[in-house]
Structure formats: C-alpha cells, structure tokens
Scaffold this active site. Structure first.
Site, PDB file in Angstrom:
ATOM      1  N   GLY A  98      -5.868   2.968 -29.971  1.00  0.00           N
ATOM      2  CA  GLY A  98      -5.367   4.332 -29.860  1.00  0.00           C
ATOM      3  C   GLY A  98      -5.272   5.037 -31.195  1.00  0.00           C
ATOM      4  N   PRO A 117      -1.850  13.838 -43.461  1.00  0.00           N
ATOM      5  CG  PRO A 117      -3.998  13.626 -42.585  1.00  0.00           C
ATOM      6  CD  PRO A 117      -3.216  14.363 -43.622  1.00  0.00           C
ATOM      7  CB  THR A 174       5.915 -10.348  15.885  1.00  0.00           C
ATOM      8  OG1 THR A 174       5.903 -10.966  17.174  1.00  0.00           O
ATOM      9  CG2 THR A 174       7.356 -10.022  15.491  1.00  0.00           C
ATOM     10  CG  HIS A 175       1.693 -12.414  15.562  1.00  0.00           C
ATOM     11  ND1 HIS A 175       0.966 -13.164  14.661  1.00  0.00           N
ATOM     12  CD2 HIS A 175       2.924 -12.976  15.605  1.00  0.00           C
ATOM     13  CE1 HIS A 175       1.722 -14.148  14.186  1.00  0.00           C
ATOM     14  NE2 HIS A 175       2.924 -14.040  14.737  1.00  0.00           N
ATOM     15  CB  SER A 305     -10.227  17.744  14.640  1.00  0.00           C
ATOM     16  OG  SER A 305     -11.600  17.686  14.955  1.00  0.00           O
ATOM     17  CE  LYS A 311      -8.167  13.395  16.239  1.00  0.00           C
ATOM     18  NZ  LYS A 311      -7.705  13.080  14.879  1.00  0.00           N
ATOM     19  CD  GLU A 318      -4.570  10.035   8.112  1.00  0.00           C
ATOM     20  OE1 GLU A 318      -5.025  11.100   7.627  1.00  0.00           O
ATOM     21  OE2 GLU A 318      -4.817   9.636   9.268  1.00  0.00           O
TER      22      GLU A 318
END
Length: 445
Positions: A98, A117, A174-175, A305, A311, A318
C-alpha cells in the site's frame, strides 16, 4: 490536459497541472490501472486520521516545527473528515504494502502545507505500519458505527415479529419434511438470536483490531521513530474515534501477520451465513402465494415479472442472499490474502482493506434494508399455517407415549395412503378414547 513536471528519487515525471499529488502517486497511476476498484472513503479517512495524529505527536516531541505540525494536522484532519477524496487516485491492485496510497496521502498533504511528503508528513512512519493501522481503524469504526447498529435494528424487528406471531401455530420442518408443530413466534425467536449472536461475535473480533502497529515503522523494530511516538499517536487516534485503540503487544506479529483481520472476516462470513439462513427461510415461508408454503405474506414492493401480471417476488430476501454470497467470496479472498505474508510483511494489504470494508458495508446495508423493507412488514397467513398442522403426518409423534413408535408409524402410514388426517385414523384404529386422543393431539398445548 496541461501537465506540470514533478521530481522524485527516480527522476522527473509529468503530473496533471491541477493535481494535488506528485511524482510517486503519478507513477502508481501509470503502473496500476485503477478500473472500478478504488480504496473506500473510510480507508482514506482513517489514513488522514493517522497522519493528523502523527503530526500532532511529532510537534509535541519537537520533531516538527510547531507551525508546520499544525498545518499538517489541519489538512490531514480535513482528509479524515472526507475532503480531497478525489485526489486519491491509486487503485486497489497496486504495490502489496500500500506504499502508493500512503505516498498519495503524503503528497496531497505536503502540497497543501508546503512541506516534504517523506521528511515531514511521513515522519516516524512507514507504509508497513500505517497501512495495516488504517485497515484496523477503518474496519473497527465501520463495524461500530454501521454494522452493529444495523444488526441491532434487525434483531429488534425479528424479536417484535416473534412476539406478534407467538400465537400462530404452524408445522415444523426438518429435512424439508413435515415435523412436529411449532409456534411461528418460536421460529422467529431463533432468527432474532442469530442476529444477536452475530453482533456478539463481531464485537469479540474487534478486540484484535484495537491493537495498532503504529510505531513499528519498516519491519517492526521502530527504526526512525523515537520512544513515546507510538503510544501518544495511538492515544490521539483513540480520542478522535472514541474506540479503545492501543499499541500492538508485538509489533513484528502486527506487521507480518493479518490474523486479527482474518478473525474479523470470519465473523463477517458467519454473519453473512446467518442472514442467508434467515432470508432463505423467509423466502420459502412466503412462497406461493397459492402453490407454495404460503405461511408468510411478504411486503409487495415492486412488480415481479415483465411477462406475468400480478406476480410479486421476494426481492429483499433475494438481495440479502446475493450479499451473503459476495461476503463469503470476500472471505475466501481475504483468507488467501492474509496467508500471503512473507517474513516481515503481508503484501496484499490493499486487497485486504478493500474486501474487508466492502463486506462490512454490504452487511450493514443488508441488515438495515432487510429489517426496514421486509421484516417489519411481514404478516402471517394464520389459517393456512394452522391448517397445515392438522393435515401433517408428523402429528403421529404425539401419540407415541401412549401407543408406542411402531403403532404410531402405522397410523401415519395409513393416514398418508388414505388421505385422512392422523386424528381421524387414530380415532378409528388406536384403541384410545376420544378424549385422550384430543389431549395428545392438542398441539397448541
């Protein structure tokens, strides 16, 4: 565009006439195409803060004339407040220490204060301790200022929904298969605790970032930095930020390794996974509205949509899922980058800075937006949720204490094959009196 000629230790170079930076920054601009990847404002502000505090210390120690030190403090303080960001023109993918960005800051401040500087602005400093310190400062400030409050807002919203939905009975899963009944409020209490635990892990990870390598200079030995420089400079940084920064316990570890940063990245990844779990569940629970699970009604925010009228999509969950994926990807890059130190220096620090701050920023946005534009507007489809409970085959589990596992399994199988409910088959075949079946299948109880 007109240019001016600047000189550094390598010779002359042409620099845009209106630029506040000078030769070394311009060489970096020519060597490293910036593209869309520039170090974030909060990193540059942390860099400005270090320069201001270092100049104040140098003035107090008599290493800089009082007037010059005051001018550097003033200009660097403006950078710390967000000024001159357009003059920081070096991209992320540059020299791994850097140094180019450190010199970019040194040259801008020197131009505005008519100083040197290296000899003045960079006095008692090296890119090798300044850049990792800036990473720690910028990340700690961003987590405290942005991410933790956003997670707290999300936790409160989820806790509120847990209370609101406490009387809503639904089927557990579950599952991806029906399980025994649960309260929707209980499910949301789990989400609220995920947000709380994520904040606790982040707070624990900040402890490592509060250690700053300031004063280690080139390789951790503190060459060219007098005694007293590091503790005073770090004390000033702590005063300005309100955070408990302190001098690194071991300067060689602090500059050669980036373990504290990686620990924070792991906490950020865990937070991303927690948000992913919550968003994914809510997206599924709101699926439908007629051909999915349909237990939640999400806020309708925009048409879903371009071809299907009416829709509505779960757009906020998301977006959270995509942010989660990005943060997990950043953690993979950070893991590789933090493992890429050799001997006394890590040489991927600009990438570490960029990905770490981007993860913090993304998660802050995700948590705040998820809370405000999705969680707070959720509603339960109560009748549908409770109706699914009554039709579930998993209710046979509640008969086991009286009739045993095998007989309960046979009732579940018969209910599945006949299309009847477990209650109906139990009344026909279990041999239990109706009042006892009602007691066992009182899933609200």
């Amino acid at each position: 565009m007109p240019n001016r000629t600047e000189r550094d230790s390598m010779g002359e170079v042409e620099v845009p006439a209106d630029a506040l930076y000078a030769a070394q920054t311009q060489r970096a601009v020519l060597n490293f195409p910036k593209g869309p990847y520039g170090l974030q404002p909060q990193f540059i502000q942390a860099l400005g803060l270090i320069k201001a505090c270092a100049a104040q210390t140098n003035g107090e120690l008599g290493l800089l004339p009082a007037g010059l030190a005051a001018r550097i403090v003033e200009v660097a303080g403006k950078i710390a407040a967000g000024a001159y960001y357009d003059q920081f023109v070096v991209g992320v993918f540059q020299t791994g220490s850097g140094t180019s960005t450190n010199m970019n800051a040194n040259e801008v401040i020197a131009k505005l204060t008519k100083s040197h500087p290296n000899d003045d602005v960079n006095r008692c400093q090296s890119s090798n301790d300044v850049i990792p310190a800036a990473i720690h400062i910028a990340a700690a400030v961003a987590v405290q200022r942005d991410l933790l409050p956003a997670l707290e807002s999300l936790r409160r919203a989820l806790d509120s929904k847990a209370a609101q939905f406490w009387d809503v009975l639904k089927i557990g899963r579950t599952h991806l298969q029906d399980a025994t009944p649960i309260r929707l409020g209980q499910e949301f209490s789990g989400y609220a605790h995920q947000a709380k635990a994520s904040a606790e892990r982040l707070s624990a990870a900040l402890e490592g970032l509060y250690e700053l390598p300031i004063g280690g200079t080139a390789v951790g030995t503190g060459v060219n930095a007098p005694p007293g420089f590091a503790p005073r400079t770090i004390e000033l940084i702590a005063q300005h930020t309100g955070l408990p920064f302190r001098e690194a316990r071991n300067h060689f570890e602090a500059q050669a390794a980036k373990d504290a940063v990686l620990f924070l990245s792991g906490a950020l990844k865990t937070c991303a996974v927690a948000l992913t779990k919550i968003a994914s569940d809510i997206r599924w629970l709101g699926s439908g509205p007629r051909a999915g699970l349909g237990e939640l009604r999400l806020p309708a925010l925009q048409p879903g949509s371009s071809i299907m009228p009416g829709k509505i999509n779960p757009v906020i969950p998301e977006s959270v899922l995509m942010i989660g994926a990005q943060v997990i990807g950043h953690d993979a890059a950070l893991t590789w980058a933090c493992a890429s130190g050799n001997f006394e220096l890590n040489t991927m620090m600009p990438l570490i800075a960029f990905d770490l701050l981007d993860s913090i920023d993304l998660l802050s946005q995700a948590a705040a937006n998820f809370s405000a534009r999705c969680i707070q507007g959720l509603d339960a489809v109560r009748e549908h949720a409770s109706g699914l409970v009554e039709r579930s085959l998993a209710l046979a589990t509640m008969l086991v204490p009286d009739i045993g596992y095998d007989k309960a399994a046979a009732i579940a199988k018969e209910a599945f094959e006949s299309g009847k409910t477990v209650r109906e088959v139990a009344l026909e075949t279990s041999g239990l009196p109706e009042h006892r079946i009602a007691e066992l299948l009182n899933f609200r109880k």
